[in-house]
Design a protein around this motif. Structure first.
Motif, short mmCIF file in Angstrom:
data_model
loop_
_atom_site.label_atom_id
_atom_site.label_comp_id
_atom_site.label_asym_id
_atom_site.label_seq_id
_atom_site.Cartn_x
_atom_site.Cartn_y
_atom_site.Cartn_z
N GLU A 12 0.97 -1.22 -0.16
CA GLU A 12 0.01 0.05 -0.15
C GLU A 12 0.60 1.20 -0.07
OE1 GLU A 12 -3.93 1.77 2.35
OE2 GLU A 12 -2.99 -0.17 2.92
N ALA A 13 2.01 1.11 0.63
CA ALA A 13 2.79 2.25 0.62
C ALA A 13 4.46 2.14 1.13
CB ALA A 13 1.90 3.31 1.78
N LEU A 14 5.05 3.00 0.99
CA LEU A 14 6.60 3.07 1.65
C LEU A 14 6.40 4.17 2.77
CD1 LEU A 14 8.58 3.21 -1.59
CD2 LEU A 14 8.17 1.27 -0.20
N VAL A 15 7.17 3.48 3.75
CA VAL A 15 7.50 4.65 5.02
C VAL A 15 8.75 4.61 5.25
CG1 VAL A 15 6.79 4.67 7.47
CG2 VAL A 15 5.06 3.67 5.86
N ALA A 16 9.09 5.82 5.87
CA ALA A 16 10.21 6.15 6.36
C ALA A 16 10.13 6.83 7.63
CB ALA A 16 11.24 6.97 5.48
N ILE A 17 11.11 6.58 8.75
CA ILE A 17 11.14 7.22 9.99
C ILE A 17 12.52 7.82 10.29
CG2 ILE A 17 10.84 7.15 12.41
CD1 ILE A 17 8.76 5.16 11.87
N ILE A 18 12.60 9.03 10.48
CA ILE A 18 14.05 9.69 10.65
C ILE A 18 14.09 9.94 12.11
CG2 ILE A 18 15.78 11.48 10.22
CD1 ILE A 18 14.11 11.68 7.14
N GLU A 19 15.32 9.62 12.87
CA GLU A 19 15.41 10.07 14.33
C GLU A 19 16.60 10.68 14.34
OE1 GLU A 19 14.37 7.82 18.31
OE2 GLU A 19 16.40 7.09 17.24
N HIS A 57 4.08 12.39 2.03
CA HIS A 57 3.17 12.86 3.19
C HIS A 57 3.64 12.71 4.58
CE1 HIS A 57 -0.46 12.52 0.47
NE2 HIS A 57 0.36 11.29 -0.07
N ILE A 58 3.76 13.75 5.23
CA ILE A 58 4.43 13.93 6.67
C ILE A 58 3.43 13.59 7.47
CG2 ILE A 58 5.74 15.30 8.15
CD1 ILE A 58 7.34 14.84 5.61
N LEU A 59 3.81 12.56 8.42
CA LEU A 59 2.87 12.07 9.10
C LEU A 59 3.07 12.58 10.58
CD1 LEU A 59 2.34 8.35 8.14
CD2 LEU A 59 1.11 10.41 7.56
N GLY A 60 4.39 12.93 10.97
CA GLY A 60 4.68 13.42 12.35
C GLY A 60 6.28 14.09 12.36
N GLY A 61 6.35 14.71 13.50
CA GLY A 61 7.85 15.38 13.73
C GLY A 61 7.91 16.71 13.06
N PRO A 71 10.72 12.57 16.09
CA PRO A 71 11.33 11.49 14.84
C PRO A 71 10.26 12.00 13.57
CG PRO A 71 11.10 10.14 16.90
CD PRO A 71 10.63 11.54 17.43
N LEU A 72 10.61 12.14 12.51
CA LEU A 72 9.97 12.68 11.37
C LEU A 72 9.19 11.21 10.51
CD1 LEU A 72 9.34 14.88 9.54
CD2 LEU A 72 11.42 14.54 8.40
N SER A 73 8.16 11.42 10.25
CA SER A 73 7.46 10.21 9.68
C SER A 73 7.18 10.39 8.17
CB SER A 73 6.22 9.68 10.23
OG SER A 73 6.51 9.76 11.78
N ILE A 74 7.54 9.72 7.18
CA ILE A 74 7.18 9.79 6.00
C ILE A 74 6.57 8.94 5.52
CG2 ILE A 74 8.05 10.36 3.60
CD1 ILE A 74 10.45 11.70 4.93
N LEU A 75 5.46 9.08 4.56
CA LEU A 75 4.49 8.05 3.74
C LEU A 75 4.77 8.21 2.50
CD1 LEU A 75 1.35 6.31 4.52
CD2 LEU A 75 1.34 7.46 2.54
N ILE A 76 4.88 7.43 1.59
CA ILE A 76 4.49 7.54 0.06
C ILE A 76 3.94 6.68 -0.34
CG2 ILE A 76 5.97 7.62 -2.21
CD1 ILE A 76 8.47 8.06 -0.45
#
Length: 348
Positions: A12-19, A57-61, A71-76
């Motif tokens: 459904e999507a790719l997700v990345a979390i940057i800390e 889509h920025i989900l948080g941070g 933490p920065l959350s990214i969804l594609i």
């Protein structure tokens, strides 16, 4: 800093979390989305590029376009997911030579190699490009710029011949690799360290580059050619004119695992994509009989896309070293530490 990615090529999507990002870093969504668009470009790409239009889509941070230290959350989203959802997708039992199919299936005890190829796919690099774009936004505050240049495709250096070469490979059901050069300008003296093996900047960059799908070799500066030369024609002589400088850059901007103030230059060698429209010989994991490998929709070449991915992973590595060297909870603190350090370097 650190990051994780998750997601499969037809999920459904790719997700990345940057800390570990400092607060008050401006997150330019247009810039990040343009980096993703660059990754999807290039002559020789496959049909999926006409389906996907990657947007983050920025989900948080982030609040009011600025990081908040969390933490920065990214969804594609994978737009192709709708074409696969609910369908009875056949098992993959004929591994492709050069791909993770067989080794991954054996390692994880999987009877359908689609479970391997879905994650091993270079589609995952979309998430890494978004992460690298954030790293570039951070580096911009320190005058550091990462760029790429394609030197070869299919062994050919003449750019005007590349389209015809790619068309020929496509007609033959074959694929092409290439050579990509990454240049990082504005890196100050002192990133990385000689004191431990896992702190050497050239080792860290090489690790990042080799983590990109289909990359089989990396060299820094003169690289492999230096093994064939005498030391007097390899090492960069040092001069002084109010500051230390060099007239050559055979070391590629790194000496003893530490950046020396010259541009960092490295080259990555990308193998041809292992998914061939005219498949190679393989063995079916069920019947153990000789067969032709599975064909999945793919590119003829993705060297231009890989160049963008390589920029991203190198930007991340340099950004991580910048945060270590000039650490601060906010971007303002980091810039202050950076300016103090640069004043000291100027006086040396």
């Amino acid at each position: 800093m650190r990051y994780l990615t998750s997601g499969e090529t037809h999920g459904e999507a790719l997700v990345a979390i940057i800390e570990g990002l400092p607060s008050n870093l401006f997150i330019d969504l247009d810039f990040i989305n343009n980096e993703l668009k660059r990754r999807q470009s290039g002559y020789g790409r496959g049909g999926r590029m006409s389906i996907e239009s990657d947007v983050v889509h920025i989900l948080g941070g982030v609040r009011n376009n600025l990081t908040i230290g969390a933490p920065l959350s990214i969804l594609i989203r994978n737009l192709d997911y709708e074409n696969w959802k609910g369908k009875d997708v056949p098992r993959v039992t004929r591994p492709r030579p050069g791909h993770a199919d067989l080794s991954g299936a054996i390692k994880y005890d999987l009877k359908d190699m689609r479970d391997v190829l879905e994650r091993a796919s270079a589609r995952e690099t979309a998430a890494r490009v978004s992460v690298g774009a954030v790293a570039k936004l951070l580096l911009k505050n320190f005058g550091i710029v990462v760029k790429s240049d394609i030197l070869e495709i299919g062994g050919e250096r003449d750019r005007e011949k590349w389209p015809a070469l790619i068309d020929e490979a496509k007609n033959e059901g074959d694929t092409l690799g290439g050579v990509i050069e990454i240049t990082i300008d504005g890196v100050p003296i002192g990133l990385g360290s000689h004191v431990q093996w896992d702190r050497k900047l050239d080792a860290l960059l090489s690790y990042s580059v080799m983590s990109v799908q289909a990359i089989k070799g990396v060299e820094i500066g003169m690289g492999f050619m230096s093994a064939r030369q005498k030391g007097s024609s390899v090492h960069d002589e040092i001069f002084y004119d109010g500051h230390f400088y060099r007239k050559t850059n055979n070391a590629g901007g790194i000496e003893g695992g530490i950046s020396n103030g010259m541009p960092i230059v490295l080259r990555a060698y990308m193998k041809p994509i292992p998914t061939l429209r005219k498949p190679l010989t393989s063995v079916d994991i069920d019947s153990k009989e000789e067969v032709k490998a599975t064909y999945e929709r793919s590119d003829v070449t993705a060297v231009e896309a890989a160049a963008v991915v390589l920029e991203a992973v190198c930007a991340w590595t340099i950004a991580d070293e910048v945060t270590k060297k000039f650490s601060g909870d906010s971007l303002h603190d980091m810039i202050e530490n950076f300016n103090m350090y640069m004043k000291r370097v100027e006086k040396y």
